[in-house]
Design an enzyme around this catalytic site. Structure first.
Site, PDB file in Angstrom:
ATOM      1  N   ASP A 298       0.858  -1.188   0.000  1.00 14.99           N
ATOM      2  CA  ASP A 298       0.000   0.000   0.000  1.00 14.99           C
ATOM      3  C   ASP A 298       0.900   1.247   0.000  1.00 14.99           C
ATOM      4  O   ASP A 298       2.048   1.185   0.433  1.00 14.99           O
ATOM      5  CB  ASP A 298      -0.851  -0.078   1.282  1.00 14.99           C
ATOM      6  CG  ASP A 298      -1.699   1.150   1.518  1.00 14.99           C
ATOM      7  OD1 ASP A 298      -2.175   1.750   0.533  1.00 14.99           O
ATOM      8  OD2 ASP A 298      -1.895   1.502   2.703  1.00 14.99           O
TER       9      ASP A 298
ATOM     10  N   ASP B 213      -0.264   5.023   0.749  1.00 12.81           N
ATOM     11  CA  ASP B 213      -0.519   6.028   1.779  1.00 12.81           C
ATOM     12  C   ASP B 213      -0.481   5.383   3.161  1.00 12.81           C
ATOM     13  O   ASP B 213      -1.186   4.408   3.416  1.00 12.81           O
ATOM     14  CB  ASP B 213      -1.885   6.708   1.543  1.00 12.81           C
ATOM     15  CG  ASP B 213      -1.810   8.200   1.782  1.00 12.81           C
ATOM     16  OD1 ASP B 213      -1.083   8.614   2.710  1.00 12.81           O
ATOM     17  OD2 ASP B 213      -2.446   8.960   1.031  1.00 12.81           O
TER      18      ASP B 213
HETATM   19 MG   LIG Z   1      -2.949   3.095   3.401  1.00 19.13          MG
END
Ligand SMILES: [Mg+2]
Length: 250
Positions: free
Chosen positions: A6, A8
């Site tokens: 992932d 962010d």
């Molecule tokens: Mg995230």
């Protein structure tokens, strides 16, 4: 083995790279692991995310998958869509050979996070769905974390359109099957490791992929949130660097 990472809250926090992430990705690649980046950010173009990775010292290597691409993947090339979203949604739709229109009738309305959502865009999206378009959300995240606290996320905009039109939307990004299918297209069936900061999206995508779930505490989840977590992570670490060190160390 591939690592599905992932962006962010794992690689960066809004604008700032999370220290150690670039070295951790380099270590994974040196150890022979493929690395894929997955994000529910549908507002940015892929080239913008690749540039942001480069700024953080990470070569994207053509392996960035966004929820906008996941949304486009459920539509057939040659179909028409209204983009109730940012540049990332328009780019993903056009890349798949879908004609983007500003009003209905269209085959689908694709809703993604964008800063200029307003009553006119809500009305156009609602009307197109009312005329028979499928309603597809890039993702359903209710909020968007920022250093100043949560802001309304894509799920909030999607809910506005769905409520007006009185339909149940299809959602494409993490943790739903269209996103998982794009990951498999790139790196096969696994076994993989999924690293993310949100059990409700990243943890459930790990379940969808049959992957180990490594939860990092550098984003929206902190140690205090872990108790009673339904989708228990296989490993918890402070950040990506610590996760990679622990996993590669056995
Ligand atoms: Mg995230």
């Amino acid at each position: 083995m591939a690592w599905v990472i992932d962006l962010d809250g794992v690689v960066w926090l809004t604008r700032d790279p999370i220290p150690g992430s670039a070295d951790a990705v380099a270590e994974l690649r040196a150890a022979g692991h493929e690395v894929v980046f997955v994000t529910n950010n549908a507002e940015s173009r892929v080239s913008e995310l690749e540039a942001k990775l480069a700024e953080a010292g990470i070569e994207a290597g053509g392996a960035v998958i966004t929820s906008a691409q996941a949304a486009a993947s459920v539509l057939d090339p040659g179909s028409t869509a209204l983009a109730c979203g940012g540049p990332g949604v328009v780019e993903a739709l056009e890349a798949r050979g879908i004609t983007v229109r500003s009003e209905g009738p269209v085959d689908a309305v694709v809703v993604g996070f964008h800063h200029d959502f307003d009553y006119a865009r809500l009305t156009a999206a609602h009307r197109a769905v009312w005329q028979g378009a499928r309603l597809i959300g890039t993702n359903a995240d209710p909020t968007l974390p920022t250093p100043e606290g949560p802001l309304p996320g894509a799920g909030s905009l999607l809910a506005a359109v769905a409520t007006a039109a009185g339909v149940e939307p299809e959602v494409a990004g993490k943790p739903f099957p269209p996103m998982a299918a794009l990951v498999r297209q790139l790196v096969g069936d696994g076994p993989h490791v999924m690293v993310g900061d949100r059990p409700s999206t990243d943890g459930l995508l790990a379940v969808e992929l049959g992957a180990r779930f490594g939860l990092v505490l550098s984003g929206t989840t902190d140690a205090g949130d872990l108790e009673g977590e339904e989708h228990a992570p296989d490993r918890v670490a402070d950040d990506l660097a610590a996760m990679v060190a622990a996993e590669l160390g056995g």
